[in-house]
Design a protein around this motif. Structure first.
Motif, PDB file in Angstrom:
ATOM      1  N   SER A   1      -7.429   4.889  -4.471  1.00 60.73           N
ATOM      2  CA  SER A   1      -8.122   4.453  -3.264  1.00 60.73           C
ATOM      3  C   SER A   1      -9.260   5.400  -2.922  1.00 60.73           C
ATOM      4  O   SER A   1     -10.329   4.965  -2.473  1.00 60.73           O
ATOM      5  CB  SER A   1      -7.145   4.384  -2.086  1.00 60.73           C
TER       6      SER A   1
ATOM      7  N   ALA B   1      -4.325  -0.623  -3.968  1.00 57.61           N
ATOM      8  CA  ALA B   1      -3.658   0.586  -3.473  1.00 57.61           C
ATOM      9  C   ALA B   1      -2.243   0.694  -4.021  1.00 57.61           C
ATOM     10  O   ALA B   1      -1.738   1.788  -4.221  1.00 57.61           O
ATOM     11  CB  ALA B   1      -3.626   0.581  -1.946  1.00 57.61           C
ATOM     12  N   GLU B   2      -1.594  -0.461  -4.292  1.00 58.81           N
ATOM     13  CA  GLU B   2      -0.251  -0.405  -4.847  1.00 58.81           C
ATOM     14  C   GLU B   2      -0.270   0.063  -6.299  1.00 58.81           C
ATOM     15  O   GLU B   2       0.555   0.860  -6.721  1.00 58.81           O
ATOM     16  CB  GLU B   2       0.420  -1.777  -4.763  1.00 58.81           C
TER      17      GLU B   2
ATOM     18  N   LYS C   1       1.610   2.417  -9.009  1.00 56.88           N
ATOM     19  CA  LYS C   1       2.619   1.935  -9.955  1.00 56.88           C
ATOM     20  C   LYS C   1       1.999   1.612 -11.303  1.00 56.88           C
ATOM     21  O   LYS C   1       2.693   1.195 -12.227  1.00 56.88           O
ATOM     22  CB  LYS C   1       3.289   0.684  -9.395  1.00 56.88           C
TER      23      LYS C   1
ATOM     24  N   GLY D   1       2.695   2.377  -3.080  1.00 52.61           N
ATOM     25  CA  GLY D   1       1.814   2.833  -4.165  1.00 52.61           C
ATOM     26  C   GLY D   1       1.877   4.341  -4.370  1.00 52.61           C
ATOM     27  O   GLY D   1       1.709   4.816  -5.488  1.00 52.61           O
ATOM     28  N   GLY D   2       2.084   5.082  -3.301  1.00 44.17           N
ATOM     29  CA  GLY D   2       2.193   6.537  -3.428  1.00 44.17           C
ATOM     30  C   GLY D   2       0.885   7.193  -3.856  1.00 44.17           C
ATOM     31  O   GLY D   2      -0.197   6.654  -3.628  1.00 44.17           O
ATOM     32  N   ILE D   3       1.024   8.359  -4.465  1.00 46.57           N
ATOM     33  CA  ILE D   3      -0.176   9.129  -4.830  1.00 46.57           C
ATOM     34  C   ILE D   3      -0.891   8.515  -6.025  1.00 46.57           C
ATOM     35  O   ILE D   3      -2.095   8.309  -6.017  1.00 46.57           O
ATOM     36  CB  ILE D   3       0.192  10.588  -5.142  1.00 46.57           C
TER      37      ILE D   3
ATOM     38  N   ILE E   1       0.837  -1.198   0.000  1.00 43.04           N
ATOM     39  CA  ILE E   1       0.000   0.000   0.000  1.00 43.04           C
ATOM     40  C   ILE E   1       0.877   1.255   0.000  1.00 43.04           C
ATOM     41  O   ILE E   1       0.701   2.163  -0.811  1.00 43.04           O
ATOM     42  CB  ILE E   1      -0.930   0.006   1.229  1.00 43.04           C
TER      43      ILE E   1
ATOM     44  N   GLY F   1      -2.616   3.686  -6.218  1.00 43.35           N
ATOM     45  CA  GLY F   1      -2.183   4.742  -5.305  1.00 43.35           C
ATOM     46  C   GLY F   1      -3.301   5.344  -4.461  1.00 43.35           C
ATOM     47  O   GLY F   1      -4.422   4.836  -4.403  1.00 43.35           O
ATOM     48  N   PHE F   2      -2.943   6.438  -3.821  1.00 43.52           N
ATOM     49  CA  PHE F   2      -3.873   7.113  -2.914  1.00 43.52           C
ATOM     50  C   PHE F   2      -5.082   7.638  -3.691  1.00 43.52           C
ATOM     51  O   PHE F   2      -6.222   7.520  -3.251  1.00 43.52           O
ATOM     52  CB  PHE F   2      -3.133   8.260  -2.219  1.00 43.52           C
TER      53      PHE F   2
END
Lengths: 368, 664
Positions: free
Chosen positions: A277, A269-270, A243, A238-240, A235, A273-274
């Motif tokens: 999500s 989420a990976e 990937k 994944g960052g903003i 998670i 990203g955010f």
């Protein structure tokens, strides 16, 4: 304008709430995108899930045709049947992975605890709707008694996730019936004192272990803490913006076990990203708000209580699943609703939405 | 008033509900707030930290499969081994155009459409950097061709691995069995961790029954991989524990002699050492090559094997239920003597038929005009039926059932490979249970000559013969002699299992039977006198049998061909030798072979001869005063251990008794 109205009317006559339906379809579509990635790009797996989803949709549509009145009348029967089945499971159930959850009926396997996710709130709503609202203390305790029996039976299987969902379904009915805040405070206190014997006597070792590693996952990195650590890395990395679809290294290198079932959110989420999500959570919120709106418009105590319990249990599903994969709740085995791979929960969830649609479309429209 | 009250209630209720719905919305927002702030914490505040972890997350654990244990015969000749074989595999990630590559390969070596189909299926299931096998068992020549061209075949790899090989695949297929690729059903039952690197598991015979020992313990290695998962280097390694080696009691030379003698015939042969229950030979004919199954048999070959009317896949030694015919006569005669139903000098007159009192039906003897005056010895030597019709009637089915059961008729022997059948020793209770009918006296009469309901497997018959030969010691038959763990210097012995000692009322009773059975071979009128050769170093005791085929085997999927042949009688023969010091007990069934004396006995004779030729005159003589046997160095260690675990019988009961009788 007129044609749109008539079209809505058509759906309405078919006992379908178009708004809710569109929300569900959008969620499931997004779920399929991530399942394709999490399931190792296997079309066979996707097709199996589509068959389940198809079945679940049929179940939803069928249940939507049943009026809340009919449901109310059948609630005690359904509850009684489910409880007997739960006892049967403990006596003659099929064992898998250390838990006894299924009844083997020859042609198919039946999981009574899944049915109880709906039968329990129906029964308690039936019971409370039969008397005054708000209920007196005596009735509240009786309602809790009704709830406790199936919850204990399911916890004995052992199936912590389902017993948690069933008990929250029942508690939401009682809460929505207008139980006083003072009593709620009392229960919270009692709950804390109840946790101690639960911890000491009722929980299995592996459940206790799960709770312990939740507080300190690093203590057992290759054992029970492994899932949580790997999931948090997935998670977090994944960052903003994530990937990218199919590019999650964590999840695709098999660092994440059960990545297409309970841990599917980590893959999501990976890869997204955010921001992704937030979109997923927004879809969930949309469905929940529509559900709550339906219950506020509902006619009759039974329909209101049952409807709000169904939608709030859906909320609990989301919270517990994302909470556990992100490391703030213990791993109890609750799927991400309508996204995780797996059949039984999808059917029950869609049956729940069938109840909501029934409640909305069986109103006597005189009031409007 | 009441209506007003109700309305007021309704209003209050609605207000409460709306109030609670607002709480529910707040609750929802609260929970979502927690989730969003948690995700914010993980994905934005600590993103760099987790990215680093993710980059470093490159250590993975790989399973190293153990080497499967080997299987040897009695003399240390290898029966199942692991040979290196070469597999051609392709790594999809390293090649641009797989179809083009496959075409290129097809011009170099032989690639079938089936291979390509299987390969393409795998491509979808595996990760792109993993090798996917295209061809197994490359020949040395093919390996050379590919190696030379490797530079223009990107993504092609030749992998060496161990494959199970059975040097005597045909002769041992029914006993040793074979391994095959693990199927989905087996995946569910096999221990997951231990099989994480294993592709094959035992499917039949010893390979299946001893799977747990043969397989060994998986090892693992921690490897560093790059972010795509390719192995860069090995960090830590824990070696697998190889599976245990098995030494069988089976003698592959005997097995070969038996297979040679059986050539062109169908049937089964089982040879047992009467002194300990060791299975020396076990053959079911026709046989098939076990090696076909190791890497997946192609469906055409399998179909041909499976649907052949000769049923090569059917293990007749354990599964074939045959009417034993006259081979039961020595047992019934012994029953008569031991249960005091007849005396040693009992004699009847055989007119060629037998009638029950008050019944018109004539039970015929095989000799139309009768044997005349017949005593016990003559009844066995000339196989007089009438003697046994009468004896059976006097014994009654209950006593027959009890006595024969103690010799293992109608019972599973407990041999150490799976799937044997029980045969059938009928009784009143059995008939009541299965057919719901009472027992008729006529059925007792025909049971007396080994017909009727009575069915035995060749293994049972051999075991009963061994039990008769050694004076009533019923051993559990054993194929595995000893188990060698790689870490142990010497093998651990599987000690013989004496199941029961049949009570011996009078040794002289048994001696009468031995004498009569010896006359079957060495007497002037014996039914197997063709086995008697001048200058033999030992004597054989035996009994022939000819079993009527009234119901063709258990399944009816035979085809037209061979139908006529199938109506012929089964030839049966049982024997043990040397009479004074039994070292081998044997049972032979030749399906539709005709007469036991002319067809089955010669096969048994050859096997007995091959086995006893290994022993010196001294060893064949009775009584054996625990003479040390000549052995190779390995055998020596085994044999010395045998003495520790098994108390060798200084005097074989049979040997003593025969002495008393013949000279007494």
């Amino acid at each position: 304008m007129a044609s749109r109205a008539s079209q809505q009317g058509l759906f309405f006559r078919m006992h379908i709430d178009l708004t809710l339906l569109l929300g569900l379809i959008a969620l499931i579509a997004l779920g399929q995108v991530i399942l394709y990635s999490a399931g190792g790009e296997s079309m066979a797996l996707m097709q199996r899930q589509w068959i389940r989803l198809g079945m679940a949709f049929v179940v939803m549509l069928v249940i939507a045709q049943i009026s809340p009145d009919t449901m109310r009348r059948w609630s005690p029967v359904l509850f009684l049947f489910g409880t007997i089945m739960l006892v049967a499971v403990l006596l003659v159930g099929t064992k898998a992975l250390g838990a006894r959850r299924w009844l083997d009926l020859g042609l198919f396997r039946f999981q009574p605890s899944e049915m109880m996710k709906l039968a329990v709130p129906m029964m308690i709503a039936w019971f409370l709707a039969a008397g005054h609202i708000p209920p007196g203390n005596k009735r509240i305790f009786m309602a809790l008694g009704i709830l406790l029996l199936p919850v204990l039976l399911i916890a004995r299987q052992p199936d912590l996730g389902t017993s948690l969902l069933v008990s929250s379904a029942g508690i939401f009915v009682i809460f929505m019936s207008g139980i006083s805040w003072r009593l709620i405070a009392g229960f919270v206190m009692a709950g804390i004192t109840f946790t101690v014997p639960l911890w000491l006597f009722l929980m299995r070792d592996y459940q206790r272990q799960r709770v312990l590693t939740m507080f300190n996952p690093e203590s057992d990195p290759l054992g029970s803490g492994y899932h949580i650590i790997q999931s948090k890395i997935a998670i977090g990395s994944g960052g903003i913006f994530g990937k990218g679809w199919l590019n999650g290294t964590q999840s695709h290198l098999e660092f994440l076990p059960e990545r297409h079932t309970d841990f599917i959110f980590s893959v999501f989420a990976e890869e997204f990203g955010f921001s992704g999500s937030l979109i997923l959570l927004a879809l969930y919120l949309f469905i929940i708000y529509r559900g709550i709106y339906i219950t506020t418009q509902a006619h009759g105590t039974y329909a209101r209580l049952l409807g709000s319990s169904v939608i709030l249990t859906f909320l609990i599903y989301i919270f517990v699943n994302i909470g556990m994969v992100s490391g703030i709740l213990p791993v109890v085995g609750v799927p991400l609703p309508l996204v995780s791979y797996g059949g039984t929960s999808v059917v029950t969830l869609m049956a729940g939405f069938g109840i909501l649609m029934s409640i909305h479309t069986h109103r006597k429209l005189l009031a409007h | 008033m009441a209506a007003k009250q109700l309305l007021k209630d309704h209003f209050i209720e609605l207000r409460i509900f709306q109030h609670r719905s607002i709480v529910a919305i707040l609750f929802t927002m609260f929970l979502f707030g927690i989730l969003i702030s948690r995700l914010f914490y993980l994905q934005i505040s600590n993103h760099d930290h987790f990215t680093t972890l993710s980059q470093n997350n490159r250590v993975s654990v790989q399973a190293i499969p153990p080497t499967r244990g080997l299987i040897y015969d009695k003399n240390g000749i290898i029966l199942a081994e692991n040979l290196p074989s070469y597999t051609l595999q392709i790594i999809p990630e390293q090649t641009k155009d797989i179809d083009n590559l496959l075409e290129q390969l097809a011009t170099l070596i032989d690639i079938r459409d089936v291979d390509i189909k299987k390969f393409k299926k795998e491509v979808h299931r595996k990760r792109r950097f993993e090798g996917i096998p295209l061809r197994f068992h490359l020949s040395d020549e093919e390996v050379a061709i590919i190696s030379v061209n490797l530079h223009r075949l990107p993504g092609v790899e030749i992998q060496a691995q161990l494959t199970r090989f059975y040097p005597y695949g045909k002769e041992t297929s029914h006993v040793v069995g074979y391994v095959g690729r693990i199927n989905e059903q087996e995946l569910k039952t096999l221990p997951v961790t231990n099989y994480s690197g294993t592709n094959h598991t035992g499917k039949l015979g010893i390979e299946k029954s001893y799977e747990a020992l043969l397989h060994g313990q998986v090892g693992y290695q921690k490897v560093e991989t790059n972010v795509r998962g390719r192995v860069l280097r090995v960090l830590e390694r824990s070696n697998p524990t190889p599976g245990d080696d098995l030494y069988l009691n089976l003698d592959i030379n005997l097995q070969k002699v038996a297979a040679e003698a059986f050539k062109g015939k169908r049937g089964a042969l089982v040879a047992i050492d009467p002194q300990n229950g060791h299975v020396l030979a076990m053959l079911s004919m026709p046989d098939y090559d076990a090696n076909l199954f190791v890497n997946g048999i192609d469906s055409k070959t399998y179909k041909a094997l499976n649907s052949s009317w000769e049923r090569p896949l059917f293990n007749r030694t354990l599964l074939g239920n045959y009417p034993p015919g006259s081979t039961t006569k020595p047992f019934f005669a012994l029953a008569g003597l031991e249960l005091n139903v007849i005396s040693p000098d009992h004699e009847i007159f055989c007119p060629g038929y037998y009638q029950l009192k008050g019944k018109a039906h004539k039970y015929r003897d095989w000799k139309k005009w009768g044997h005349g005056k017949t005593n016990i010895t003559k009844s066995i030597v000339e196989s007089c039926d009438v003697f046994y019709y009468d004896l059976a009637f006097q014994l009654g089915i209950d006593k027959m059932h009890q006595f024969m059961s103690s010799f293992g008729f109608g019972q599973r022997s407990g041999i150490d490979i799976l799937g044997e059948r029980k045969g059938l020793m009928p009784s009143r209770a059995w008939k009541k249970r299965v057919h719901g009918q009472v027992w008729f006296p006529g059925e007792t009469v025909i049971t007396g000559i080994g017909q009727g309901y009575l069915l035995v497997t060749p293994l049972q018959l051999a075991l009963a013969t061994a039990t008769l030969a050694n004076g009533g010691k019923y051993y559990q038959p054993q194929l595995v002699h000893s188990i060698k763990r790689k870490s142990d210097p010497i093998p651990r012995l599987v000690s013989p299992q004496l199941v029961r000692q049949i009570p011996v009322k009078k040794k002289s009773n048994w001696a009468i039977i031995y004498h009569a059975m010896t006359e079957v071979i060495h007497g002037r009128r014996g039914t197997a006198r063709r086995l008697n050769k001048p200058g033999m170093r030992y004597k054989i005791a035996g009994k022939t049998g000819t079993a009527q085929v009234f119901s063709v085997a258990q399944d009816s999927s035979y085809k037209e061909e061979g139908l006529e042949e199938r109506l012929k009688d089964h030839a049966v023969f049982m024997a043990f030798a040397p009479v004074k010091n039994p070292k081998i007990a044997i049972a032979v069934v030749v399906e539709n072979g005709g007469h036991g004396g002319s067809v089955a006995a010669p096969i048994a004779g050859k096997v007995i001869e091959a086995y006893l030729n290994q022993f010196s005159d001294e060893e064949l003589k009775a009584p054996p005063k625990a003479t040390p046997k000549p052995a190779t160095s390995r055998k020596k260690t085994l044999r010395t251990k045998v003495k520790l675990t098994v108390k060798p019988e200084p005097d074989t009961t049979a040997a003593l008794m025969i002495k008393e009788n013949t000279h007494g």
